[in-house]
Motif scaffolding. Structure first.
Motif, PDB file in Angstrom:
ATOM      1  N   ALA A  21       0.819  -1.208   0.000  1.00 59.23           N
ATOM      2  CA  ALA A  21       0.000   0.000   0.000  1.00 59.23           C
ATOM      3  C   ALA A  21       0.853   1.258   0.000  1.00 59.23           C
ATOM      4  O   ALA A  21       0.454   2.282  -0.575  1.00 59.23           O
ATOM      5  CB  ALA A  21      -0.929  -0.011   1.216  1.00 59.23           C
ATOM      6  N   ARG A  22       2.029   1.203   0.619  1.00 58.68           N
ATOM      7  CA  ARG A  22       2.886   2.394   0.649  1.00 58.68           C
ATOM      8  C   ARG A  22       4.007   2.334  -0.398  1.00 58.68           C
ATOM      9  O   ARG A  22       4.886   3.193  -0.422  1.00 58.68           O
ATOM     10  CB  ARG A  22       3.448   2.627   2.051  1.00 58.68           C
ATOM     11  N   GLY A  23       3.993   1.301  -1.239  1.00 58.06           N
ATOM     12  CA  GLY A  23       4.974   1.203  -2.308  1.00 58.06           C
ATOM     13  C   GLY A  23       6.378   0.902  -1.845  1.00 58.06           C
ATOM     14  O   GLY A  23       7.358   1.347  -2.459  1.00 58.06           O
ATOM     15  N   ALA A  24       6.510   0.137  -0.779  1.00 52.50           N
ATOM     16  CA  ALA A  24       7.830  -0.156  -0.212  1.00 52.50           C
ATOM     17  C   ALA A  24       8.610  -1.136  -1.092  1.00 52.50           C
ATOM     18  O   ALA A  24       8.037  -1.993  -1.767  1.00 52.50           O
ATOM     19  CB  ALA A  24       7.673  -0.748   1.185  1.00 52.50           C
ATOM     20  N   THR A  25       9.928  -1.012  -1.064  1.00 55.28           N
ATOM     21  CA  THR A  25      10.806  -2.004  -1.689  1.00 55.28           C
ATOM     22  C   THR A  25      10.872  -3.224  -0.785  1.00 55.28           C
ATOM     23  O   THR A  25      11.048  -3.096   0.428  1.00 55.28           O
ATOM     24  CB  THR A  25      12.218  -1.429  -1.887  1.00 55.28           C
ATOM     25  N   ILE A  26      10.729  -4.412  -1.359  1.00 58.66           N
ATOM     26  CA  ILE A  26      10.699  -5.650  -0.581  1.00 58.66           C
ATOM     27  C   ILE A  26      11.947  -6.481  -0.879  1.00 58.66           C
ATOM     28  O   ILE A  26      12.216  -6.822  -2.029  1.00 58.66           O
ATOM     29  CB  ILE A  26       9.417  -6.447  -0.880  1.00 58.66           C
ATOM     30  N   TYR A  27      12.705  -6.793   0.177  1.00 60.93           N
ATOM     31  CA  TYR A  27      13.895  -7.623   0.025  1.00 60.93           C
ATOM     32  C   TYR A  27      13.556  -9.101  -0.098  1.00 60.93           C
ATOM     33  O   TYR A  27      14.143  -9.825  -0.900  1.00 60.93           O
ATOM     34  CB  TYR A  27      14.818  -7.461   1.240  1.00 60.93           C
ATOM     35  N   ALA A  28      12.648  -9.552   0.767  1.00 62.49           N
ATOM     36  CA  ALA A  28      12.336 -10.984   0.844  1.00 62.49           C
ATOM     37  C   ALA A  28      11.102 -11.166   1.702  1.00 62.49           C
ATOM     38  O   ALA A  28      10.631 -10.226   2.362  1.00 62.49           O
ATOM     39  CB  ALA A  28      13.512 -11.759   1.429  1.00 62.49           C
TER      40      ALA A  28
END
Length: 423
Positions: free
Chosen positions: A251-258
């Motif tokens: 929802a907040r457009g975060a970058t996801i590592y894993a």
């Protein structure tokens, strides 16, 4: 409720900050060095892994007022790592009016503020109690690190500290995952830290479980999985991860590592071949298998392991336990590595520092290499094909990584990370 990692931070002997740490892992740069202080105090082992904190690091993380009387290395390491992870996740501290009720901290430690304790005892014994300063309690209570992070960032959910010896950091991640899964929080800052110095490392030196023959050659001293392993090199530092519900991150457009797929903690009860200092093999195998079950995985889906592997006689037993728990051996065994050959054993911080290293392998599409084990222990070679223990970093795109930690008191923690793929 799916849980993902959106931020990382680290304060390690071979790199303060993600950029420096990643570079060191890629190229096998070791952060273990000789410490004259240990030699002057008559230690048998005079080498250790200790983060190099610069004035820039201090000025960038603490105000002049906050630095006054600050004498807790673990708190410094923990805050630097935690603040980096928070910023790396694209998050900012809250304003002064109200906290973020949906975000919390679980940040573990073993012993916090040992040097501050020593300073305080001296002042009290000298009848100078009023000179202790207003931060002596915060610097010496175990939960000082989580309280400090929570206050600086303005977090209003659970703020607590766990402590389970060398399993502390891995356990903290599992606890944070469980809180988000249960919908009691949307974001949890998790990790662990460990003080540095002779008052932390002295007990281990007295137990004669540290290497003494590498004082003049510290880069070769930490030798996990090696036939010539001579004991673990003491270390210190901190690692931090921001865990977040997948829905909130998207929802907040975060970058996801894993993704944090699952995990488990248990104890061998110091029964069977378990003791205060050695894990019960059945307990270790049960912990690994419980983590797989929690992640809803079968034994063949793990393709990389970051082991505990401290460079003691128990390394071969650990490999045997992984092999039995997964039902895999030879070329079928997953790739396995250990971060301790480059940073030493960071005690309570080890699980979190090594978890950060594990997760970075997804981002870098690599399996980081192992140092100082070109002479692999023969019992390990019976279980694992030599190609599965890379001596140098290799290009590889991991899908499932298992990270485990085993601590004093026969306590175990294992967590499963998965490469994130949008639906």
């Amino acid at each position: 409720m799916r849980v993902v990692i959106t931020g990382l931070g680290v304060c390690a002997p071979n790199g303060v900050g993600l950029t420096n740490f990643t570079h060191s892992l890629k190229y096998g740069i070791c952060g273990i060095s000789f410490h004259q202080e240990l030699a002057d105090l008559g230690f048998g082992c005079q080498i250790a892994g200790k983060p190099e904190i610069t004035d820039f690091d201090m000025d960038n993380n603490f105000t002049p007022l906050e630095r006054k009387g600050l004498n807790s290395s673990g708190l410094v390491y923990g805050f630097i790592a935690g603040a980096e992870a928070w910023a790396d996740a694209g998050l900012k501290p809250m304003g002064k009016d109200k906290p973020d009720w949906d975000s919390g901290v679980i940040f573990g430690t073993g012993i916090l503020g040992t040097d501050k304790f020593r300073e305080s005892i001296h002042l009290i014994d000298s009848k100078k109690t009023r000179r202790l300063g207003s931060t002596s309690v915060m610097q010496t209570m175990a939960s000082g690190i989580s309280a400090y992070l929570g206050g600086k960032l303005g977090l209003g959910n659970q703020i607590t500290t766990n402590s389970s010896a060398c399993a502390t950091g891995t356990e903290a991640i599992i606890l944070g995952m469980e809180r988000i899964r249960s919908r009691k929080a949307k974001i949890m800052l998790v990790g662990s830290c460990s003080d540095s110095g002779p008052y932390i490392w002295g007990g281990f030196d007295a137990m004669r479980i540290l290497p003494t023959q590498y004082n003049s050659d510290p880069l070769r001293a930490s030798r996990p999985m090696s036939a010539t392993a001579a004991g673990f090199v003491p270390g210190s530092g901190a690692g931090a991860l921001v865990l977040e519900s997948l829905d909130h991150a998207m929802a907040r457009g975060a970058t996801i590592y894993a993704e944090v797929l699952g995990g488990a903690v248990n104890s061998g009860g110091q029964r069977g071949n378990g003791s205060m200092t050695a894990p019960n093999s059945e307990g270790v195998q049960r912990c690994i298998q419980a983590a797989l079950s929690d992640a809803n995985l079968n034994k063949n889906e793990i393709d990389v392991i970051n082991g505990h592997l401290t460079a003691t006689s128990k390394d071969a037993d650990e490999i045997s336990n992984w092999s039995k728990a997964l039902g895999r051996s030879g070329k079928d065994f997953p790739y396995i590595n250990t971060t301790k050959s480059l940073v030493g054993h960071c005690l309570a911080a080890s699980g979190s520092v090594e978890a950060v290293a594990s997760v970075l392998q997804f981002k870098e599409e690599m399996v980081f290499g192992n140092s100082n084990c070109d002479d692999l222990h023969p019992e390990i070679l019976k279980r694992v094909d030599v190609t599965k223990i890379p001596l140098k970093t290799i290009s590889y795109n991991p899908n499932m990584i298992a990270k485990a930690s085993f601590g004093f008191g026969d306590v175990n923690a294992c967590i499963i990370f998965k490469a994130y793929k949008p639906d």
